[in-house]
Design an enzyme around this catalytic site. Structure first.
Site: not given
Length: 159
Positions: A87-88, A92, A94
């Site tokens: 996960v980078i 946003t 997210h």
């Protein structure tokens, strides 16, 4: 800031054990490196492993619960689990949702069911950090996650 180093965990003899690696496939080359590290760690311990692929990190806890239930009912062999993904941070929120919710549910699941579990979901700021951590010859976070699952497997066997 440099990443901390630590001594390697002792090698666990897990001959005959089988681990399921659940990967959230998003960045192909990074995931391939994480998987290579995990598979190598399991092989070094004498364990076998298989890879189950889901779309992303949020689906990993659901997949592990399904696989755990299959193992509990005897439809599948699983002595432990490893979660892998990347996960980078983007522009946003997210990133925070995916990072926090996947980690929260994975720890809850592992604790609730006393799973031999390793979390190798990378949560990073950029691609360079992800590459450094995923590469088995550098950060080897896939291998670290497998070694964590092996350590918990050994602890369960000793109980």
């Amino acid at each position: 800031m440099a990443e901390a180093t630590r001594e390697a965990l002792p090698l666990v003899d897990a001959t005959g054990a089988h681990f399921i690696i659940v990967e959230g496939r998003f960045y192909d080359s990074l995931n391939d490196q994480l998987i290579a590290g995990a598979v190598a760690a399991f092989a070094a311990s004498g364990a076998t492993s298989e890879v189950v692929t889901v779309p992303g990190a949020l689906e990993i806890p659901v997949a592990i619960e399904i696989l755990r239930q299959q193992a509990e009912s005897g439809r599948r062999k699983a002595d432990g689990f490893v979660a892998l993904g990347v996960v980078i941070r983007g522009e946003t929120t997210h990133y925070e949702i995916v990072s926090n919710e996947s980690a929260r549910e994975l720890i809850a699941l592992a604790t609730r069911h006393r799973l031999a579990f390793g979390n190798g979901i990378l949560t990073v700021e950029n691609m360079a950090q992800a590459e450094a951590r995923a590469n088995p010859s550098r950060g080897d976070k896939g291998g670290d996650a497998a070694r964590a699952a092996l350590a918990l497997y050994a602890l369960k066997r000793s109980a």
